[in-house]
Design a protein around this motif. Structure first.
Motif, PDB file in Angstrom:
ATOM      1  N   ASP A   1     -13.232   3.880 -11.605  1.00 18.36           N
ATOM      2  CA  ASP A   1     -12.005   4.648 -11.440  1.00 18.36           C
ATOM      3  C   ASP A   1     -12.233   6.128 -11.739  1.00 18.36           C
ATOM      4  OD1 ASP A   1     -10.480   2.552 -10.597  1.00 18.36           O
ATOM      5  OD2 ASP A   1      -9.605   2.113 -12.552  1.00 18.36           O
TER       6      ASP A   1
ATOM      7  N   VAL B   1      -0.817   1.831   1.422  1.00 15.60           N
ATOM      8  CA  VAL B   1      -1.317   1.613   0.064  1.00 15.60           C
ATOM      9  C   VAL B   1      -0.280   0.883  -0.784  1.00 15.60           C
ATOM     10  CG1 VAL B   1      -0.542   3.830  -0.898  1.00 15.60           C
ATOM     11  CG2 VAL B   1      -2.525   2.680  -1.858  1.00 15.60           C
TER      12      VAL B   1
ATOM     13  N   CYS C   1     -10.107   6.622  -0.947  1.00 10.24           N
ATOM     14  CA  CYS C   1     -10.004   6.596  -2.419  1.00 10.24           C
ATOM     15  C   CYS C   1      -9.148   5.429  -2.889  1.00 10.24           C
ATOM     16  CB  CYS C   1      -9.419   7.921  -2.923  1.00 10.24           C
ATOM     17  SG  CYS C   1     -10.493   9.351  -2.692  1.00 10.24           S
ATOM     18  N   PHE C   2      -8.051   5.156  -2.173  1.00 12.44           N
ATOM     19  CA  PHE C   2      -7.207   4.016  -2.548  1.00 12.44           C
ATOM     20  C   PHE C   2      -7.987   2.703  -2.455  1.00 12.44           C
ATOM     21  CE2 PHE C   2      -3.525   6.605  -0.541  1.00 12.44           C
ATOM     22  CZ  PHE C   2      -3.499   7.439  -1.652  1.00 12.44           C
TER      23      PHE C   2
ATOM     24  N   HIS D   1      -5.540  -3.334  -7.447  1.00 13.96           N
ATOM     25  CA  HIS D   1      -5.467  -1.878  -7.331  1.00 13.96           C
ATOM     26  C   HIS D   1      -5.182  -1.237  -8.690  1.00 13.96           C
ATOM     27  CE1 HIS D   1      -5.999  -0.973  -3.118  1.00 13.96           C
ATOM     28  NE2 HIS D   1      -5.239  -2.019  -2.796  1.00 13.96           N
TER      29      HIS D   1
ATOM     30  N   LEU E   1      -6.949   7.227   1.900  1.00 18.24           N
ATOM     31  CA  LEU E   1      -7.063   5.770   1.994  1.00 18.24           C
ATOM     32  C   LEU E   1      -8.427   5.294   1.507  1.00 18.24           C
ATOM     33  CD1 LEU E   1      -5.290   4.957   5.382  1.00 18.24           C
ATOM     34  CD2 LEU E   1      -4.584   4.235   3.094  1.00 18.24           C
TER      35      LEU E   1
ATOM     36  N   ILE F   1      -1.039  -2.655  -2.599  1.00 22.05           N
ATOM     37  CA  ILE F   1      -0.830  -2.835  -4.039  1.00 22.05           C
ATOM     38  C   ILE F   1      -0.058  -4.122  -4.302  1.00 22.05           C
ATOM     39  CG2 ILE F   1       0.452  -1.934  -6.021  1.00 22.05           C
ATOM     40  CD1 ILE F   1      -0.333   0.876  -5.117  1.00 22.05           C
TER      41      ILE F   1
ATOM     42  N   TYR G   1       0.645   6.212   3.064  1.00 25.46           N
ATOM     43  CA  TYR G   1       1.410   5.894   1.853  1.00 25.46           C
ATOM     44  C   TYR G   1       2.017   4.501   1.937  1.00 25.46           C
ATOM     45  CZ  TYR G   1       4.631   6.562  -2.061  1.00 25.46           C
ATOM     46  OH  TYR G   1       5.312   6.436  -3.251  1.00 25.46           O
TER      47      TYR G   1
ATOM     48  N   PHE H   1     -10.919  11.851  -5.398  1.00 24.72           N
ATOM     49  CA  PHE H   1      -9.552  12.151  -4.988  1.00 24.72           C
ATOM     50  C   PHE H   1      -9.204  13.611  -5.273  1.00 24.72           C
ATOM     51  CE2 PHE H   1      -4.912  12.102  -5.831  1.00 24.72           C
ATOM     52  CZ  PHE H   1      -4.473  11.688  -4.592  1.00 24.72           C
TER      53      PHE H   1
ATOM     54  N   ALA I   1      -1.567   7.626  -5.193  1.00 21.20           N
ATOM     55  CA  ALA I   1      -0.655   7.545  -4.059  1.00 21.20           C
ATOM     56  C   ALA I   1       0.557   8.445  -4.260  1.00 21.20           C
ATOM     57  CB  ALA I   1      -0.215   6.096  -3.845  1.00 21.20           C
TER      58      ALA I   1
ATOM     59  N   THR J   1      -4.669   3.707  -8.550  1.00 20.56           N
ATOM     60  CA  THR J   1      -4.269   3.756  -7.147  1.00 20.56           C
ATOM     61  C   THR J   1      -2.834   4.232  -7.011  1.00 20.56           C
ATOM     62  OG1 THR J   1      -5.730   1.885  -6.708  1.00 20.56           O
ATOM     63  CG2 THR J   1      -4.151   2.447  -5.004  1.00 20.56           C
TER      64      THR J   1
END
Length: 448
Positions: A208, A405, A173-174, A378, A171, A409, A402, A215, A386, A382
């Motif tokens: 990114d 995210v 990283c998201f 996102h 989360l 999004i 999951y 990630f 995910a 992202t």
């Protein structure tokens, strides 16, 4: 349409191989899945180039909710339809689409473009990605650790501490990842001049890259080794991730002449990404990080590296639609109350952290203190992270992460383009709306 068919030609053997050891009934089912993939990817290509772009430009939205919903209806969540009941045969296609995103971001990191960056870009890269990631990561771990006491319907035992840690890291990283799609969308609708848009777009792209590397470390620290297999240290897996991508990049650069046609270059990229992503999944590593490392080598050392980047960009949207559909198919219902609380906390912490990052980044500079308004989307990175996370990790905390995210999004990508337009309008960088019949010359004359 030729590129979409080429993609299918590369994907179908891998799917067929996955079904090779099954019974005749299962083979027939897998064959039906392949036929459906032909339809899905073909339709995704047509939609991306003829429908979606016009709708996005008209209504200023970057939405994938409809594709997520379609994927959920086709997936195991709704057994009455049951098109994607068995997701095993689809994994090669998902790996290819996720690896496509990683390779594209790797080709953004070329030495020539880095030398031309605005010095303020690095403030945005570091602060607007580090602070949201840290805030959401710590908040998510606290939430998962205390969920057993907060929600009676969701039990959280001591044995799930590992799942809570990796879900909180995911989360983080998201939350840190951004999207350049709102910038591209506004550039297609408005004539924009000034420093702000390229500054934010470049910061998003480079940020990114950092997020994908972080990630990739999750797969190294929480490596899913097979039962009875020898366990290696996270540092060793990290070296394997980077060196595997770099080695494949140098290997494939020998076979690229630099003067291929677009279709030939596309076919070469399909093979390269499929091989790299397959190797990553075989080793239980992040396909995004492996392809990122490979893309860095290809863009800087292969002949015609900039052409590879152009080919990847031209097919990015169809790949994103494919990822959205399969992301929906991979979704499973989770505890509603816990998920809604986690989603609200994720959105709040991410937005507040980005606001604080904007204030700090503007300290002692001419930058605006509300830059976070342009950095909420996102995007494909992202989504690819995910899906990659979902394919490897399961469990109560991972399932909720999951769901969170995917919800973020949908919400942020709907709001982001309009918030960015307001930021650019306040800065005075939007000159006028580009009409359908405008040519590049007419825009330049009007600007004068």
């Amino acid at each position: 349409m030729l590129t979409a068919l080429s993609l299918l030609g590369a994907a179908m053997p891998a799917v067929a191989y996955a079904a090779g050891g099954s019974t005749n009934g299962r083979r027939a089912g897998e064959l039906g899945t392949v036929v459906l993939l032909v339809i899905v990817i073909g339709v995704a290509y047509v939609l991306a180039h003829n429908v979606v772009e016009r709708l996005q430009r008209r209504f200023l939205v970057v939405s994938g909710a409809e594709y997520l919903l379609l994927g959920a209806l086709l997936g195991p969540t709704f057994p009455a339809i049951g098109v994607f009941d068995n997701m095993t045969g689809i994994v090669p296609v998902i790996a290819l689409a996720a690896g496509w995103v990683g390779l594209l971001r790797g080709t953004d990191f070329d030495f020539a473009s880095l030398q031309k960056l605005d010095p303020a870009t690095w403030r945005i890269v570091i602060l607007h990605h580090l602070l949201p990631g840290a805030a959401v990561g710590f908040g998510a771990y606290y939430f998962f650790a205390e969920s057993g006491m907060l929600f009676e319907s969701w039990e959280f035992g001591p044995e799930q501490k590992r799942t809570a840690m990796l879900s909180a890291a995911a989360l983080a990283c998201f939350a840190a990842a951004d999207s350049a799609e709102p910038f591209d969308l506004l550039s297609r609708r408005y004539e924009i001049s000034g420093r702000l848009l390229p500054l934010l777009r470049n910061g998003t792209r480079l940020g990114d890259i950092m997020v994908i590397l972080a990630f990739g470390l999750i797969f190294c620290v929480f490596h899913e080794s097979a039962a009875g297999a020898q366990k290696y240290s996270p540092s060793l897996w990290a070296w394997v991730t980077v060196l595997l991508g770099a080695a494949l990049g140098f290997l494939f650069s020998l076979f690229l002449a630099g003067d291929e046609s677009d279709n030939s270059r596309f076919l070469a990229l399909v093979g390269i990404i499929a091989f790299a992503s397959g190797g990553a999944y075989f080793l239980e590593l992040s396909p995004l990080a492996v392809n990122l490392s490979m893309g860095f080598v290809l863009v800087n050392f292969a002949r015609g590296g900039h052409l590879l980047h152009s080919t990847l960009e031209s097919t990015e949207r169809p790949m994103a639609i494919v990822l959205l559909i399969f992301a929906g198919a991979l979704w499973r219902p989770t505890d509603l109350q816990a998920t809604l609380v986690a989603l609200a906390g994720f959105l709040l912490l991410r937005t507040l952290a980005k606001w604080v990052a904007s204030v700090i980044a503007a300290w002692g500079t001419t930058l605006r203190k509300d830059l976070f308004r342009g950095l909420l989307a996102h995007g494909d990175v992202t989504l690819a992270m995910a899906v990659s996370f979902r394919l490897v990790y399961q469990g109560g905390a991972a399932d909720i992460a999951y769901s969170v995210v995917l919800g973020s999004i949908v919400i942020n990508d709907l709001l982001a383009p309009r918030l960015l337009r307001g930021l650019l309008a306040d800065q005075g960088e939007i000159q006028r709306e580009i009409r359908e019949g405008d040519s590049r010359t007419s825009i330049e004359v009007s600007a004068k």
